[in-house]
Design an enzyme around this catalytic site. Structure first.
Site, PDB file in Angstrom:
ATOM      1  N   TRP A  21       0.688  15.862  18.805  1.00  0.00           N
ATOM      2  CA  TRP A  21      -0.533  16.457  18.500  1.00  0.00           C
ATOM      3  C   TRP A  21      -0.558  17.842  19.019  1.00  0.00           C
ATOM      4  O   TRP A  21      -0.955  18.705  18.360  1.00  0.00           O
ATOM      5  CB  TRP A  21      -1.505  15.389  19.382  1.00  0.00           C
ATOM      6  CG  TRP A  21      -2.937  15.927  19.041  1.00  0.00           C
ATOM      7  CD1 TRP A  21      -3.572  16.899  18.253  1.00  0.00           C
ATOM      8  CD2 TRP A  21      -4.216  15.461  19.715  1.00  0.00           C
ATOM      9  NE1 TRP A  21      -4.838  16.870  18.506  1.00  0.00           N
ATOM     10  CE2 TRP A  21      -5.144  16.033  19.377  1.00  0.00           C
ATOM     11  CE3 TRP A  21      -4.303  14.232  20.716  1.00  0.00           C
ATOM     12  CZ2 TRP A  21      -6.634  15.893  19.900  1.00  0.00           C
ATOM     13  CZ3 TRP A  21      -5.414  14.014  21.185  1.00  0.00           C
ATOM     14  CH2 TRP A  21      -6.534  14.740  20.663  1.00  0.00           C
ATOM     15  N   ASP A  51       5.705  10.859  17.080  1.00  0.00           N
ATOM     16  CA  ASP A  51       4.702  10.669  16.470  1.00  0.00           C
ATOM     17  C   ASP A  51       3.826  11.844  16.072  1.00  0.00           C
ATOM     18  O   ASP A  51       3.764  12.671  16.806  1.00  0.00           O
ATOM     19  CB  ASP A  51       3.866   9.603  17.243  1.00  0.00           C
ATOM     20  CG  ASP A  51       2.581   9.272  17.007  1.00  0.00           C
ATOM     21  OD1 ASP A  51       2.425   8.331  16.000  1.00  0.00           O
ATOM     22  OD2 ASP A  51       1.490   9.883  17.113  1.00  0.00           O
ATOM     23  N   TYR A  56      -2.717  17.201  12.312  1.00  0.00           N
ATOM     24  CA  TYR A  56      -2.466  18.110  13.466  1.00  0.00           C
ATOM     25  C   TYR A  56      -1.895  19.326  12.987  1.00  0.00           C
ATOM     26  O   TYR A  56      -0.813  19.475  12.331  1.00  0.00           O
ATOM     27  CB  TYR A  56      -1.285  17.321  14.093  1.00  0.00           C
ATOM     28  CG  TYR A  56      -1.754  15.882  14.861  1.00  0.00           C
ATOM     29  CD1 TYR A  56      -2.974  15.550  15.024  1.00  0.00           C
ATOM     30  CD2 TYR A  56      -0.512  15.257  15.404  1.00  0.00           C
ATOM     31  CE1 TYR A  56      -3.167  14.277  15.622  1.00  0.00           C
ATOM     32  CE2 TYR A  56      -0.952  14.058  16.160  1.00  0.00           C
ATOM     33  CZ  TYR A  56      -2.186  13.366  16.179  1.00  0.00           C
ATOM     34  OH  TYR A  56      -2.462  12.250  16.798  1.00  0.00           O
ATOM     35  N   HIS A 120      -5.353   6.243  10.767  1.00  0.00           N
ATOM     36  CA  HIS A 120      -5.701   6.994  11.794  1.00  0.00           C
ATOM     37  C   HIS A 120      -7.239   6.992  12.398  1.00  0.00           C
ATOM     38  O   HIS A 120      -8.055   7.597  11.814  1.00  0.00           O
ATOM     39  CB  HIS A 120      -5.602   8.554  11.451  1.00  0.00           C
ATOM     40  CG  HIS A 120      -5.440   9.676  12.497  1.00  0.00           C
ATOM     41  ND1 HIS A 120      -4.997  10.841  12.507  1.00  0.00           N
ATOM     42  CD2 HIS A 120      -5.470   9.328  13.947  1.00  0.00           C
ATOM     43  CE1 HIS A 120      -5.083  11.450  13.608  1.00  0.00           C
ATOM     44  NE2 HIS A 120      -5.428  10.563  14.519  1.00  0.00           N
ATOM     45  N   SER A 151      -3.854   3.009  14.185  1.00  0.00           N
ATOM     46  CA  SER A 151      -4.129   3.778  15.420  1.00  0.00           C
ATOM     47  C   SER A 151      -5.551   3.598  15.698  1.00  0.00           C
ATOM     48  O   SER A 151      -6.237   3.627  14.918  1.00  0.00           O
ATOM     49  CB  SER A 151      -3.753   5.275  15.158  1.00  0.00           C
ATOM     50  OG  SER A 151      -4.040   5.984  16.559  1.00  0.00           O
TER      51      SER A 151
END
Length: 326
Positions: A21, A51, A56, A120, A151
Protein backbone atom coordinates in the site's frame (compact mmCIF):
# COMPACT_ATOMS: atom_id res chain seq x y z
CA UNK A 1 12.57 -17.16 6.67
CA UNK A 2 10.01 -19.85 7.42
CA UNK A 3 7.00 -20.53 5.22
CA UNK A 4 3.39 -21.30 6.07
CA UNK A 5 0.48 -22.73 4.10
CA UNK A 6 -2.01 -20.17 2.77
CA UNK A 7 -5.32 -21.94 3.22
CA UNK A 8 -7.07 -23.41 0.20
CA UNK A 9 -4.52 -21.94 -2.20
CA UNK A 10 -2.39 -24.97 -1.26
CA UNK A 11 0.65 -22.71 -1.65
CA UNK A 12 3.24 -21.96 0.98
CA UNK A 13 4.34 -18.36 1.46
CA UNK A 14 6.84 -16.54 3.62
CA UNK A 15 5.51 -15.86 7.10
CA UNK A 16 6.65 -12.25 6.73
CA UNK A 17 5.30 -10.76 3.52
CA UNK A 18 5.36 -7.31 1.94
CA UNK A 19 2.42 -4.93 2.09
CA UNK A 20 2.55 -2.65 -0.96
CA UNK A 21 0.00 0.00 0.00
CA UNK A 22 2.64 2.52 1.07
CA UNK A 23 4.61 2.30 -2.19
CA UNK A 24 1.46 3.03 -4.15
CA UNK A 25 0.35 6.11 -2.25
CA UNK A 26 -1.47 7.39 0.80
CA UNK A 27 1.55 7.21 3.11
CA UNK A 28 3.40 10.34 2.11
CA UNK A 29 5.85 10.81 -0.72
CA UNK A 30 7.62 7.76 -2.16
CA UNK A 31 10.15 7.30 -4.95
CA UNK A 32 9.70 4.34 -7.29
CA UNK A 33 13.39 3.46 -7.45
CA UNK A 34 13.59 3.26 -3.65
CA UNK A 35 10.32 1.32 -3.48
CA UNK A 36 11.63 -1.24 -5.96
CA UNK A 37 14.88 -1.50 -4.01
CA UNK A 38 12.82 -2.19 -0.88
CA UNK A 39 11.02 -5.06 -2.59
CA UNK A 40 14.29 -6.51 -3.89
CA UNK A 41 15.69 -6.37 -0.35
CA UNK A 42 12.60 -8.20 0.89
CA UNK A 43 13.06 -10.99 -1.67
CA UNK A 44 16.76 -11.21 -0.79
CA UNK A 45 15.65 -11.76 2.83
CA UNK A 46 13.34 -14.62 1.86
CA UNK A 47 10.01 -12.80 1.39
CA UNK A 48 7.81 -14.47 -1.23
CA UNK A 49 4.35 -12.96 -0.55
CA UNK A 50 3.43 -9.53 -1.92
CA UNK A 51 0.06 -7.90 -1.29
CA UNK A 52 -1.29 -4.98 -3.31
CA UNK A 53 -4.58 -3.58 -4.66
CA UNK A 54 -5.80 -2.03 -7.88
CA UNK A 55 -6.47 1.29 -6.12
CA UNK A 56 -3.05 1.69 -4.50
CA UNK A 57 -1.82 4.67 -6.48
CA UNK A 58 -4.37 3.81 -9.19
CA UNK A 59 -2.29 0.82 -10.26
CA UNK A 60 1.13 2.24 -9.37
CA UNK A 61 1.76 -0.42 -6.75
CA UNK A 62 0.76 -3.25 -9.09
CA UNK A 63 3.00 -1.92 -11.86
CA UNK A 64 5.96 -1.75 -9.47
CA UNK A 65 5.39 -5.38 -8.52
CA UNK A 66 5.28 -6.27 -12.23
CA UNK A 67 8.73 -4.75 -12.59
CA UNK A 68 9.94 -6.78 -9.60
CA UNK A 69 8.56 -9.98 -11.18
CA UNK A 70 10.49 -9.26 -14.37
CA UNK A 71 13.73 -8.77 -12.45
CA UNK A 72 13.56 -11.82 -10.15
CA UNK A 73 13.72 -15.54 -10.85
CA UNK A 74 12.18 -16.65 -7.55
CA UNK A 75 8.63 -17.98 -7.48
CA UNK A 76 6.78 -15.10 -5.82
CA UNK A 77 3.14 -15.07 -4.76
CA UNK A 78 1.19 -11.90 -5.58
CA UNK A 79 -2.18 -11.08 -4.07
CA UNK A 80 -4.18 -8.09 -5.24
CA UNK A 81 -7.62 -6.71 -4.38
CA UNK A 82 -10.59 -5.37 -6.29
CA UNK A 83 -13.94 -3.73 -5.61
CA UNK A 84 -13.08 -0.15 -4.67
CA UNK A 85 -12.88 1.39 -8.14
CA UNK A 86 -16.62 2.05 -7.95
CA UNK A 87 -19.01 3.27 -5.26
CA UNK A 88 -19.20 0.86 -2.32
CA UNK A 89 -22.53 -0.60 -3.38
CA UNK A 90 -23.10 -4.34 -3.62
CA UNK A 91 -24.95 -3.70 -6.90
CA UNK A 92 -21.56 -2.84 -8.42
CA UNK A 93 -20.16 -6.30 -7.61
CA UNK A 94 -21.36 -7.95 -10.82
CA UNK A 95 -19.41 -10.55 -12.74
CA UNK A 96 -18.77 -8.06 -15.56
CA UNK A 97 -17.36 -5.41 -13.21
CA UNK A 98 -15.27 -7.90 -11.27
CA UNK A 99 -13.90 -9.30 -14.53
CA UNK A 100 -13.06 -5.81 -15.83
CA UNK A 101 -11.26 -4.87 -12.62
CA UNK A 102 -9.35 -8.14 -12.59
CA UNK A 103 -8.33 -7.71 -16.23
CA UNK A 104 -6.87 -4.31 -15.35
CA UNK A 105 -4.88 -5.88 -12.52
CA UNK A 106 -3.64 -8.64 -14.81
CA UNK A 107 -2.44 -5.99 -17.22
CA UNK A 108 -0.78 -3.95 -14.47
CA UNK A 109 0.92 -7.02 -13.02
CA UNK A 110 1.75 -8.43 -16.48
CA UNK A 111 0.63 -11.94 -15.52
CA UNK A 112 -1.56 -14.52 -17.24
CA UNK A 113 -3.30 -15.38 -13.98
CA UNK A 114 -3.31 -13.58 -10.63
CA UNK A 115 -2.35 -15.84 -7.72
CA UNK A 116 -5.00 -14.45 -5.36
CA UNK A 117 -7.61 -11.71 -5.67
CA UNK A 118 -9.43 -10.37 -2.62
CA UNK A 119 -12.69 -8.49 -2.36
CA UNK A 120 -11.41 -5.19 -0.98
CA UNK A 121 -13.33 -4.41 2.23
CA UNK A 122 -16.69 -4.54 0.42
CA UNK A 123 -19.98 -3.29 1.93
CA UNK A 124 -21.45 -5.63 4.53
CA UNK A 125 -24.32 -6.65 2.24
CA UNK A 126 -21.77 -8.40 0.02
CA UNK A 127 -21.35 -11.19 2.55
CA UNK A 128 -25.08 -11.95 2.24
CA UNK A 129 -25.06 -11.93 -1.57
CA UNK A 130 -24.06 -15.38 -2.86
CA UNK A 131 -24.01 -14.13 -6.46
CA UNK A 132 -20.83 -12.16 -5.71
CA UNK A 133 -19.03 -15.29 -4.58
CA UNK A 134 -20.48 -17.23 -7.53
CA UNK A 135 -18.89 -14.60 -9.79
CA UNK A 136 -15.55 -15.11 -8.07
CA UNK A 137 -15.90 -18.86 -8.56
CA UNK A 138 -16.46 -18.20 -12.25
CA UNK A 139 -13.29 -16.11 -12.49
CA UNK A 140 -11.30 -18.97 -10.97
CA UNK A 141 -12.93 -21.42 -13.38
CA UNK A 142 -11.93 -19.23 -16.31
CA UNK A 143 -8.29 -19.34 -15.23
CA UNK A 144 -7.75 -15.58 -14.86
CA UNK A 145 -7.15 -15.97 -11.11
CA UNK A 146 -6.03 -19.01 -9.16
CA UNK A 147 -7.89 -18.35 -5.91
CA UNK A 148 -9.92 -15.67 -4.19
CA UNK A 149 -10.45 -14.34 -0.70
CA UNK A 150 -11.73 -11.30 1.14
CA UNK A 151 -10.20 -8.37 2.94
CA UNK A 152 -12.42 -7.37 5.85
CA UNK A 153 -12.81 -4.65 8.45
CA UNK A 154 -14.72 -6.60 11.11
CA UNK A 155 -14.48 -10.03 12.69
CA UNK A 156 -18.17 -10.59 11.97
CA UNK A 157 -17.53 -10.08 8.25
CA UNK A 158 -14.69 -12.57 8.35
CA UNK A 159 -16.85 -15.19 10.05
CA UNK A 160 -19.59 -14.77 7.48
CA UNK A 161 -17.16 -14.84 4.53
CA UNK A 162 -15.66 -18.19 5.43
CA UNK A 163 -19.08 -19.83 5.20
CA UNK A 164 -18.56 -19.67 1.42
CA UNK A 165 -16.70 -22.90 0.60
CA UNK A 166 -14.23 -21.50 -1.93
CA UNK A 167 -13.00 -18.51 0.05
CA UNK A 168 -9.30 -19.34 0.33
CA UNK A 169 -8.11 -16.52 2.56
CA UNK A 170 -9.14 -13.64 4.77
CA UNK A 171 -7.10 -10.50 5.22
CA UNK A 172 -7.73 -8.79 8.53
CA UNK A 173 -6.19 -6.23 10.87
CA UNK A 174 -4.49 -7.93 13.80
CA UNK A 175 -1.77 -6.57 16.04
CA UNK A 176 -0.85 -5.82 19.66
CA UNK A 177 -3.48 -3.06 19.57
CA UNK A 178 -6.18 -5.12 17.77
CA UNK A 179 -6.39 -8.55 19.35
CA UNK A 180 -10.03 -9.54 18.94
CA UNK A 181 -9.57 -11.76 15.82
CA UNK A 182 -7.68 -14.30 17.95
CA UNK A 183 -10.69 -14.94 20.21
CA UNK A 184 -12.91 -16.87 17.78
CA UNK A 185 -12.08 -16.13 14.17
CA UNK A 186 -8.64 -17.76 14.10
CA UNK A 187 -10.05 -21.07 15.31
CA UNK A 188 -12.89 -20.96 12.79
CA UNK A 189 -10.53 -20.07 9.94
CA UNK A 190 -8.40 -23.10 10.70
CA UNK A 191 -11.49 -25.32 10.77
CA UNK A 192 -12.47 -24.04 7.31
CA UNK A 193 -8.90 -24.28 5.94
CA UNK A 194 -8.83 -20.53 5.33
CA UNK A 195 -5.49 -18.71 5.23
CA UNK A 196 -5.08 -15.55 7.29
CA UNK A 197 -3.22 -12.54 5.93
CA UNK A 198 -2.51 -10.02 8.70
CA UNK A 199 -2.45 -6.39 7.64
CA UNK A 200 -1.65 -3.19 9.59
CA UNK A 201 0.59 -5.26 11.91
CA UNK A 202 2.42 -2.18 13.17
CA UNK A 203 -0.71 -0.02 13.64
CA UNK A 204 0.31 2.41 10.87
CA UNK A 205 3.74 2.80 12.41
CA UNK A 206 2.64 3.37 16.00
CA UNK A 207 4.21 0.06 17.00
CA UNK A 208 7.59 1.04 15.60
CA UNK A 209 8.04 3.31 18.63
CA UNK A 210 9.30 6.13 16.40
CA UNK A 211 6.48 8.59 17.04
CA UNK A 212 5.86 11.09 19.82
CA UNK A 213 2.76 13.08 20.65
CA UNK A 214 4.23 15.90 18.55
CA UNK A 215 4.77 13.82 15.40
CA UNK A 216 3.02 15.13 12.30
CA UNK A 217 2.28 13.69 8.87
CA UNK A 218 1.96 15.23 5.44
CA UNK A 219 -1.37 16.08 3.82
CA UNK A 220 -1.05 13.10 1.44
CA UNK A 221 -0.62 10.64 4.34
CA UNK A 222 -3.72 8.84 5.64
CA UNK A 223 -2.29 9.23 9.15
CA UNK A 224 -3.13 12.89 8.67
CA UNK A 225 -6.27 12.91 6.50
CA UNK A 226 -8.05 9.83 7.91
CA UNK A 227 -7.64 10.33 11.67
CA UNK A 228 -11.42 10.40 12.11
CA UNK A 229 -12.30 8.07 9.24
CA UNK A 230 -12.87 10.86 6.74
CA UNK A 231 -11.87 8.81 3.69
CA UNK A 232 -12.23 5.15 4.72
CA UNK A 233 -12.69 3.06 7.84
CA UNK A 234 -10.90 4.71 10.75
CA UNK A 235 -9.68 1.30 11.88
CA UNK A 236 -7.17 1.34 9.01
CA UNK A 237 -5.38 4.33 10.55
CA UNK A 238 -3.41 3.57 13.72
CA UNK A 239 -5.65 0.45 13.99
CA UNK A 240 -8.40 2.75 15.25
CA UNK A 241 -6.47 3.69 18.38
CA UNK A 242 -6.34 7.31 19.49
CA UNK A 243 -2.87 8.50 18.45
CA UNK A 244 -1.88 10.08 21.77
CA UNK A 245 -3.09 7.08 23.78
CA UNK A 246 -1.21 4.76 21.43
CA UNK A 247 2.03 6.71 21.85
CA UNK A 248 1.70 6.47 25.62
CA UNK A 249 1.14 2.71 25.60
CA UNK A 250 4.03 2.22 23.18
CA UNK A 251 6.34 3.79 25.77
CA UNK A 252 5.38 0.96 28.14
CA UNK A 253 5.84 -1.67 25.45
CA UNK A 254 9.38 -0.52 24.80
CA UNK A 255 10.47 -2.07 28.07
CA UNK A 256 9.47 -5.51 26.76
CA UNK A 257 11.68 -5.53 23.66
CA UNK A 258 14.23 -8.39 23.68
CA UNK A 259 17.89 -7.47 23.53
CA UNK A 260 19.06 -6.92 19.97
CA UNK A 261 15.53 -6.45 18.60
CA UNK A 262 13.32 -3.46 17.86
CA UNK A 263 9.78 -2.74 19.01
CA UNK A 264 8.54 -3.32 15.46
CA UNK A 265 10.18 -6.73 15.40
CA UNK A 266 8.63 -7.62 18.76
CA UNK A 267 5.22 -6.62 17.38
CA UNK A 268 5.70 -8.80 14.29
CA UNK A 269 7.02 -11.74 16.30
CA UNK A 270 4.01 -11.49 18.60
CA UNK A 271 1.72 -12.01 15.59
CA UNK A 272 3.75 -14.98 14.37
CA UNK A 273 3.08 -16.65 17.70
CA UNK A 274 -0.41 -17.49 16.40
CA UNK A 275 -0.26 -20.61 14.25
CA UNK A 276 -3.49 -19.69 12.42
CA UNK A 277 -1.68 -16.76 10.78
CA UNK A 278 -0.38 -17.57 7.29
CA UNK A 279 1.58 -14.37 6.63
CA UNK A 280 2.03 -10.87 8.02
CA UNK A 281 2.35 -7.95 5.58
CA UNK A 282 4.15 -4.92 7.05
CA UNK A 283 4.90 -2.18 4.56
CA UNK A 284 8.37 -0.87 3.76
CA UNK A 285 9.52 2.21 1.88
CA UNK A 286 13.24 1.44 2.03
CA UNK A 287 15.54 -1.60 1.85
CA UNK A 288 16.48 -1.06 5.51
CA UNK A 289 12.85 -1.30 6.60
CA UNK A 290 12.26 -4.37 4.44
CA UNK A 291 15.28 -6.18 5.89
CA UNK A 292 14.31 -5.27 9.46
CA UNK A 293 10.76 -6.57 8.95
CA UNK A 294 11.99 -9.86 7.53
CA UNK A 295 14.46 -10.29 10.39
CA UNK A 296 11.56 -10.50 12.87
CA UNK A 297 10.93 -14.03 11.64
CA UNK A 298 14.29 -15.12 13.06
CA UNK A 299 13.47 -14.02 16.61
CA UNK A 300 12.70 -16.77 19.13
CA UNK A 301 9.14 -17.01 20.49
CA UNK A 302 8.37 -14.32 23.05
CA UNK A 303 8.64 -15.25 26.71
CA UNK A 304 5.44 -16.06 28.59
CA UNK A 305 6.02 -13.10 30.90
CA UNK A 306 6.25 -10.77 27.90
CA UNK A 307 3.05 -12.18 26.42
CA UNK A 308 1.24 -11.71 29.71
CA UNK A 309 2.35 -8.08 29.97
CA UNK A 310 1.29 -7.37 26.39
CA UNK A 311 -2.09 -8.91 27.13
CA UNK A 312 -2.54 -6.84 30.26
CA UNK A 313 -1.63 -3.58 28.49
CA UNK A 314 -4.14 -4.36 25.76
CA UNK A 315 -6.97 -5.24 28.15
CA UNK A 316 -6.43 -2.26 30.41
CA UNK A 317 -5.39 0.53 28.02
CA UNK A 318 -6.49 -0.31 24.47
CA UNK A 319 -9.39 -2.80 24.46
CA UNK A 320 -11.99 -0.43 25.96
CA UNK A 321 -11.50 1.84 22.95
CA UNK A 322 -11.32 -0.66 20.07
CA UNK A 323 -12.26 -4.20 21.02
CA UNK A 324 -16.02 -3.89 20.54
CA UNK A 325 -15.74 -1.95 17.26
CA UNK A 326 -13.97 -4.37 14.93
Amino acid sequence: MQTRRLGKTNRTVSEIGFGAWAIGGGWGETEDTESLAAMHAAVDAGVTFFDTADVYGDGRSERLIAKLLRERDEQLFVATKFGRRAPLDVAQYTYDNLRDWLERSRENLAVDAVDLVQLHCPPWETYYTPAVFDACDRLVGEGVVRAYGVSVEKVEEALKAIEYPNVASVQIIFNVFRQRPAELFFEQAQRHDVGIVVRVPLASGLLTGKFSRDSSFGPDDHRSFNRQGERFDVGETFAGVDFERGVDVVEELKGLVPEGATLAQLALRWILGFEAVSTVIPGAKSPEQARANAAAAALPPLADETLQKIGALYRERIAPEVHHRW
